[in-house]
Enzyme design. Sequence first.
Site, PDB file in Angstrom:
ATOM      1  N   ASP A  51       0.836  -1.192   0.000  1.00  0.00           N
ATOM      2  CA  ASP A  51       0.000   0.000   0.000  1.00  0.00           C
ATOM      3  C   ASP A  51       0.871   1.243   0.000  1.00  0.00           C
ATOM      4  O   ASP A  51       1.554   1.525   0.978  1.00  0.00           O
ATOM      5  CB  ASP A  51      -0.897  -0.002   1.249  1.00  0.00           C
ATOM      6  CG  ASP A  51      -1.809   1.208   1.295  1.00  0.00           C
ATOM      7  OD1 ASP A  51      -2.971   1.083   0.865  1.00  0.00           O
ATOM      8  OD2 ASP A  51      -1.351   2.284   1.740  1.00  0.00           O
ATOM      9  N   TYR A  56       3.203   9.729  -0.536  1.00  0.00           N
ATOM     10  CA  TYR A  56       4.289   9.131   0.249  1.00  0.00           C
ATOM     11  C   TYR A  56       5.646   9.349  -0.441  1.00  0.00           C
ATOM     12  O   TYR A  56       6.690   9.091   0.141  1.00  0.00           O
ATOM     13  CB  TYR A  56       4.085   7.623   0.447  1.00  0.00           C
ATOM     14  CG  TYR A  56       2.816   7.199   1.147  1.00  0.00           C
ATOM     15  CD1 TYR A  56       2.000   8.110   1.795  1.00  0.00           C
ATOM     16  CD2 TYR A  56       2.443   5.862   1.161  1.00  0.00           C
ATOM     17  CE1 TYR A  56       0.832   7.699   2.426  1.00  0.00           C
ATOM     18  CE2 TYR A  56       1.286   5.445   1.795  1.00  0.00           C
ATOM     19  CZ  TYR A  56       0.481   6.365   2.421  1.00  0.00           C
ATOM     20  OH  TYR A  56      -0.671   5.944   3.033  1.00  0.00           O
ATOM     21  N   LYS A  81      -2.650   5.951  -4.269  1.00  0.00           N
ATOM     22  CA  LYS A  81      -3.737   6.889  -3.952  1.00  0.00           C
ATOM     23  C   LYS A  81      -3.520   8.240  -4.622  1.00  0.00           C
ATOM     24  O   LYS A  81      -2.375   8.696  -4.764  1.00  0.00           O
ATOM     25  CB  LYS A  81      -3.816   7.114  -2.427  1.00  0.00           C
ATOM     26  CG  LYS A  81      -3.784   5.826  -1.618  1.00  0.00           C
ATOM     27  CD  LYS A  81      -3.957   6.049  -0.133  1.00  0.00           C
ATOM     28  CE  LYS A  81      -3.638   4.781   0.644  1.00  0.00           C
ATOM     29  NZ  LYS A  81      -2.184   4.588   0.877  1.00  0.00           N
ATOM     30  N   HIS A 114      -7.386   9.789  -1.731  1.00  0.00           N
ATOM     31  CA  HIS A 114      -6.657   9.710  -0.456  1.00  0.00           C
ATOM     32  C   HIS A 114      -7.427  10.335   0.716  1.00  0.00           C
ATOM     33  O   HIS A 114      -7.454   9.778   1.809  1.00  0.00           O
ATOM     34  CB  HIS A 114      -5.288  10.381  -0.620  1.00  0.00           C
ATOM     35  CG  HIS A 114      -4.256   9.895   0.342  1.00  0.00           C
ATOM     36  ND1 HIS A 114      -2.922   9.809   0.030  1.00  0.00           N
ATOM     37  CD2 HIS A 114      -4.348   9.472   1.619  1.00  0.00           C
ATOM     38  CE1 HIS A 114      -2.248   9.347   1.078  1.00  0.00           C
ATOM     39  NE2 HIS A 114      -3.104   9.146   2.061  1.00  0.00           N
TER      40      HIS A 114
END
Length: 284
Positions: A51, A56, A81, A114
């Site tokens: 994930d 990120y 996301k 997200h």
Amino acid sequence: MTSGQTLTSPVLTFHDGHTIPQLGYGVWQVEDAVAEHVVGEAFRVGYRHIDTAAAYRNEKGVGRAIASSDLEREDLFITTKLWNADQGRETTADAFEASLENLGLDYVDLYLIHWLQPKRGLYLQTWEELAKLKESGRVRSIGVSNFTIEALGEVERETGVLPVINQVETHPYFQQDELRAYEESKGILHEAWSPLGQGKDLLADPVLGRIANAHGVSIPNVVLGWHLAIGNVVIPKSVNPERLAQNWTALALELDAEEIAAISALDKGGAGRIGPDPAVSDFA
Ligand code: A2P
């Protein structure tokens, strides 16, 4: 001690017919340069579900780990996301293409919005764009993250397309019972982010400690075993290879009904929340 190598994750089925490994590895706060190594390590331990998210900033590292592994693409489950700043009719498709390119993939298994971003009010049109991406075959399944009951209802009413999953903060101190019941009634799976409560007070809880001692396992194992037992998809994060492997052994833990009830009694409701409240949080 059970060898993590022999364990495989249960698989849950989405309402669209695709499946997801219930225990995955989340890479929030894992630096890109580190991601390649730790995701490779996760694959060796047995994880097949990774994930990540555009926000990120480690999709490239995850992609390098995938490229250098000898696992078949079909055996992996990759989630990414759409970041908040990219929500909207004109921007969603380009952001998705950038994520695919970063990952070096020609499809992802799951694409999520997200955060809801309620004040910006772009989530309905963004959701319609995700539905188009699914039609294109570049995304197997589409879902959301940090959505409220009200927003899930609105999405269904206004677009007729139901998310397969909602990924939200969930752990024994913040169990999300109401949201989970609503999702269950709709056939939406519940996915827990920060399933270990970000490694804070939860991991020193005496009730969890007692259950862990009774089974000769760690408190994180008990917490993960609880998530698995109640049907959550769960994506613990660790950059430490030993803890990554230890978390995988939660698959071997069987909690009895009394233990599950004792953990369920730890819920603090809204007071247990660690992260932002999706109903009011708008940030870019
Ligand atoms: P680390 O990456 O140093 O292992 P969450 O998934 O709830 O966000 O929690 C992640 C936090 O919990 C990280 O700080 C991680 O630290 C820590 N953590 C993950 N697995 C374990 C474990 N098995 N034992 C102790 N801490 C853990």
